[in-house]
Design an enzyme around this catalytic site. Structure first.
Site, PDB file in Angstrom:
ATOM      1  N   ASP A 203     -48.148  27.964 -33.188  1.00  0.00           N
ATOM      2  CA  ASP A 203     -48.781  28.057 -31.869  1.00  0.00           C
ATOM      3  C   ASP A 203     -49.364  29.455 -31.616  1.00  0.00           C
ATOM      4  O   ASP A 203     -48.681  30.454 -31.861  1.00  0.00           O
ATOM      5  CB  ASP A 203     -47.663  27.740 -30.851  1.00  0.00           C
ATOM      6  CG  ASP A 203     -48.164  27.629 -29.438  1.00  0.00           C
ATOM      7  OD1 ASP A 203     -49.375  27.760 -29.216  1.00  0.00           O
ATOM      8  OD2 ASP A 203     -47.308  27.404 -28.555  1.00  0.00           O
ATOM      9  N   LYS A 308     -48.033  20.716 -39.039  1.00  0.00           N
ATOM     10  CA  LYS A 308     -46.839  20.602 -38.187  1.00  0.00           C
ATOM     11  C   LYS A 308     -47.351  20.120 -36.834  1.00  0.00           C
ATOM     12  O   LYS A 308     -47.943  20.884 -36.070  1.00  0.00           O
ATOM     13  CB  LYS A 308     -46.143  21.953 -38.050  1.00  0.00           C
ATOM     14  CG  LYS A 308     -44.982  21.951 -37.054  1.00  0.00           C
ATOM     15  CD  LYS A 308     -44.348  23.343 -36.952  1.00  0.00           C
ATOM     16  CE  LYS A 308     -43.260  23.421 -35.886  1.00  0.00           C
ATOM     17  NZ  LYS A 308     -42.723  24.797 -35.763  1.00  0.00           N
ATOM     18  N   ASP A 310     -46.664  18.801 -33.194  1.00  0.00           N
ATOM     19  CA  ASP A 310     -45.555  19.076 -32.290  1.00  0.00           C
ATOM     20  C   ASP A 310     -45.744  18.366 -30.941  1.00  0.00           C
ATOM     21  O   ASP A 310     -46.840  17.917 -30.610  1.00  0.00           O
ATOM     22  CB  ASP A 310     -45.512  20.603 -32.088  1.00  0.00           C
ATOM     23  CG  ASP A 310     -44.146  21.108 -31.679  1.00  0.00           C
ATOM     24  OD1 ASP A 310     -43.248  20.289 -31.442  1.00  0.00           O
ATOM     25  OD2 ASP A 310     -43.986  22.340 -31.594  1.00  0.00           O
ATOM     26  N   ARG A 365     -38.535  17.187 -37.716  1.00  0.00           N
ATOM     27  CA  ARG A 365     -37.584  18.138 -37.125  1.00  0.00           C
ATOM     28  C   ARG A 365     -36.490  17.333 -36.460  1.00  0.00           C
ATOM     29  O   ARG A 365     -36.782  16.482 -35.634  1.00  0.00           O
ATOM     30  CB  ARG A 365     -38.304  19.005 -36.107  1.00  0.00           C
ATOM     31  CG  ARG A 365     -38.443  20.436 -36.528  1.00  0.00           C
ATOM     32  CD  ARG A 365     -37.175  21.225 -36.535  1.00  0.00           C
ATOM     33  NE  ARG A 365     -36.935  21.651 -35.184  1.00  0.00           N
ATOM     34  CZ  ARG A 365     -37.696  22.526 -34.535  1.00  0.00           C
ATOM     35  NH1 ARG A 365     -38.715  23.108 -35.125  1.00  0.00           N
ATOM     36  NH2 ARG A 365     -37.431  22.836 -33.310  1.00  0.00           N
ATOM     37  N   ASP A 369     -34.897  23.901 -31.293  1.00  0.00           N
ATOM     38  CA  ASP A 369     -35.321  25.160 -31.909  1.00  0.00           C
ATOM     39  C   ASP A 369     -34.126  26.078 -32.143  1.00  0.00           C
ATOM     40  O   ASP A 369     -33.212  26.138 -31.315  1.00  0.00           O
ATOM     41  CB  ASP A 369     -36.290  25.909 -30.982  1.00  0.00           C
ATOM     42  CG  ASP A 369     -37.667  25.274 -30.956  1.00  0.00           C
ATOM     43  OD1 ASP A 369     -37.786  24.097 -31.354  1.00  0.00           O
ATOM     44  OD2 ASP A 369     -38.615  25.944 -30.525  1.00  0.00           O
TER      45      ASP A 369
HETATM   46  C1  9PG Z   1     -44.536  26.306 -30.406  1.00  0.00           C
HETATM   47  C2  9PG Z   1     -43.115  25.838 -30.630  1.00  0.00           C
HETATM   48  C3  9PG Z   1     -42.701  25.893 -32.112  1.00  0.00           C
HETATM   49  C4  9PG Z   1     -41.346  25.245 -32.292  1.00  0.00           C
HETATM   50  C5  9PG Z   1     -41.352  23.849 -31.725  1.00  0.00           C
HETATM   51  C6  9PG Z   1     -41.761  23.892 -30.261  1.00  0.00           C
HETATM   52  O1  9PG Z   1     -38.554  22.265 -24.245  1.00  0.00           O
HETATM   53  N1  9PG Z   1     -39.367  23.177 -24.411  1.00  0.00           N
HETATM   54  O2  9PG Z   1     -39.863  23.802 -23.446  1.00  0.00           O
HETATM   55  C7  9PG Z   1     -39.761  23.530 -25.714  1.00  0.00           C
HETATM   56  C8  9PG Z   1     -40.790  24.427 -25.912  1.00  0.00           C
HETATM   57  C9  9PG Z   1     -41.154  24.781 -27.199  1.00  0.00           C
HETATM   58  C10 9PG Z   1     -40.486  24.234 -28.266  1.00  0.00           C
HETATM   59  C11 9PG Z   1     -39.458  23.354 -28.070  1.00  0.00           C
HETATM   60  C12 9PG Z   1     -39.089  22.991 -26.791  1.00  0.00           C
HETATM   61  O3  9PG Z   1     -40.798  24.624 -29.541  1.00  0.00           O
HETATM   62  O4  9PG Z   1     -40.115  23.222 -31.850  1.00  0.00           O
HETATM   63  O5  9PG Z   1     -40.993  25.203 -33.649  1.00  0.00           O
HETATM   64  O6  9PG Z   1     -43.654  25.234 -32.918  1.00  0.00           O
HETATM   65  O7  9PG Z   1     -43.035  24.515 -30.132  1.00  0.00           O
HETATM   66  O8  9PG Z   1     -44.872  26.274 -29.059  1.00  0.00           O
END
Ligand code: 9PG
Length: 537
Positions: A203, A308, A310, A365, A369
């Site tokens: 990102d 990847k 997401d 995944r 994270d």
């Molecule tokens: C990039 C990221 C990375 C990461 C992913 C994902 O719940 N949330 O607000 C939330 C935000 C970001 C997130 C996971 C949960 O991370 O898993 O590896 O690529 O996006 O923005």
């Protein structure tokens, strides 16, 4: 009707039931299983990559996770406020004797819940032509049950291609959205002869969510970046969130009809991130599907061989679709289009509903994270949010999803070898490294310039190793000649008492206020920039 399982007879409510390898397949749009005793533990099955998946004591009261603004992006929002143990597609109970009973759907849009001594499974769409209404019911040893379940699922959903996993350098867990062409090229150069197969840009490269073109920080374009990566003998990887759309994007302005709507013609919330409200692409809209396919082909054309993708849950949120079909079926429809357009590229799904992704991707995944800390008291105690970033949350959910390994590569997220810019102890870092060995999926975001000589060599050793891994207990493994037990490190934290809970409710409530979230976002970005100024790459 009654079914015999191992040494017990179970009374179930089904229209049909047949014996199969390892258990029974029952047919019912709503299945009930009368349990012989009160269970002591329940296996929660979270909807998507980040959602909690774990064995939890049945005596533990269930409280909705906070903040509620995050429900669409961390769990299945349709079931986020349920007060009984609930799981997507499958569930299991454990009795004081240690015996288990498992119920798992063989089709999508399905759920399992526990009410006292009754285990209930149901299909969201009920009796229809899409679903077979089949359930796998089994008792016995956990790994055997799941091996049979995985086999039955593979017959229905397929499985990933039998290719080896790659070793990935990923930009996210050091640089987050602060990525620049020159800085990434410097890192690429400094990786030198470290054996990474993939250099994956996460990102931060794009103009916006929905506007998948390089921003001003990538003056040579994404094709230029891919070319430079390939010069080092590696494949190039790119992150996108193709099923999300934000209000500031051109897709939102020009193609509102491609978005997922609710029954009242409003837009369905896909959560809140990057300081913006998130919306979802309707993966049944033919023009949206054409756009998706063209986007994937564009990324391929730039030279990326690893995608990847997401925040994919957005494609399976409840809503009213252009073509009326069940939500996970609609998601799968979109994923099939993406898969076809990606051709031979490696396809890693993230933030993705688990079963609906099987058979259409190479890697998945399987946990939240990771982060530079083991656990966050705010997320654990005040917000009771186990989908939040952190090592313990990632370990817990990933370990409970390893049964998926015959179906897909299980991505546990990245490991750390650095000491700089993390609060992790050597032991905590080793948990992640061990988990990556068990998953046979190796990635890091460590910046070469942040590693000491010995850390760099430890990383090299990790990337080069292919140890034999053997499961020795419910949470323990033998990795080469090391015995590793994750058991006590993945326990659920205790629930907050009255005053703490009130404090949590206030914090959770504040987090629902968008302008306030934006302030926190900005503060976070500023401290990240400062950290990167002080820690050159
Ligand atoms: C990039 C990221 C990375 C990461 C992913 C994902 O719940 N949330 O607000 C939330 C935000 C970001 C997130 C996971 C949960 O991370 O898993 O590896 O690529 O996006 O923005």
């Amino acid at each position: 009707m009654d079914i015999r399982l191992a040494n017990q007879t179970l009374s179930i409510n089904a229209t049909d039931c047949r014996h199969v390898k390892g258990g029974h397949i029952a047919v019912a749009s709503i299945l009930t299983v009368d349990l012989p005793a009160a269970p002591v533990r329940y296996l929660y099955s979270g909807w998507q990559s980040w959602s909690l998946t774990a064995w939890v004591e049945t005596s533990r009261p269930i409280r909705p996770m906070r903040p509620s603004i995050m429900h669409p992006m961390q769990t299945d929002p349709a079931y986020a406020r349920k007060t009984r143990p609930h799981g997507s597609w499958y569930g299991a109970v454990e009795f004081p004797t240690g015996e288990l009973i498992f119920v798992g759907a063989l089709d999508l849009e399905s759920h399992v819940t526990l009410d006292g001594q009754i285990l209930t499974g149901w299909y969201e769409v009920g009796q229809n032509s899409v679903s077979s209404n089949e359930w796998f019911i089994a008792t016995g040893e956990e790994d055997e049950i799941f091996a049979h379940y995985a086999e039955l699922l593979s017959e229905r959903l397929g499985k990933g291609r039998t290719m080896d996993t790659y070793r990935v350098w990923c930009s996210w867990y050091s640089l987050y959205t602060e990525i620049y062409e020159g800085q990434l090229l410097k890192i690429l150069n400094n990786l030198g002869d470290l054996p990474f197969d993939i250099f994956q840009i996460d990102d931060g490269w794009q103009i916006g969510i929905g506007d998948w073109e390089p921003n001003a920080r990538f003056p040579s374009g994404m094709d230029g970046m891919a070319a430079r990566v390939k010069e080092t003998g590696r494949k190039a990887g790119l992150w996108l969130a193709p099923l999300l759309v934000v209000p500031s994007s051109s897709v939102y302005r020009e193609h509102r009809d491609w978005l997922l709507h609710d029954e009242n013609s409003g837009l369905v919330s896909a959560g809140f991130n990057w300081g913006e409200q998130l919306y979802a692409l309707d993966t049944t809209h033919p023009e949206a599907l054409d756009w998706l396919a063209a986007l994937m082909k564009k990324v391929r054309g730039w030279g990326y061989d690893y995608a990847k993708l997401d925040f994919l849950y957005a494609g399976a949120l409840p809503g009213k679709r252009h073509v009326d079909m069940p939500r996970e079926t609609a998601y799968r429809h979109g994923l099939a289009v993406i898969r076809a357009a990606l051709g031979e590229a490696y396809f890693l799904t993230c933030g993705a509903p688990i079963l609906p992704s099987i058979g259409l991707c190479d890697g998945l995944r399987v946990g939240p994270d990771v982060a530079g800390y083991f656990a966050s008291p705010r997320d654990d105690i005040l917000l009771m949010n186990f989908a939040a970033p952190g090592i313990r949350n990632a370990l817990r959910t990933t370990l409970n999803r390893l049964w998926l390994q015959p179906l897909v590569h299980t991505d546990p997220d990245v490991v750390y070898f650095r000491t700089r810019q993390t609060m992790l102890t050597p032991e905590q870092k080793s948990f992640l490294q061990n988990l990556a060995e068990v998953c046979n999926f190796k990635a890091t975001s460590d910046i070469p310039a942040w590693l000491t000589g010995p850390e760099r060599e430890a990383l090299r050793g990790f990337l080069e190793s292919r140890p034999e891994v053997q499961k020795t207990g419910r949470t323990s493994y033998r990795i080469a000649d090391r015995e590793v037990d994750f058991g006590s490190h993945i326990d659920m934290p205790s629930l907050p008492g009255g005053l703490t809970n009130l404090h949590g409710a206030i914090i959770g409530g504040l987090a629902n206020i968008r302008p306030l979230m934006n302030l926190f976002d900005k503060a976070g970005k500023n401290s990240l920039k400062k950290m990167l100024d002080q820690n050159p790459v």
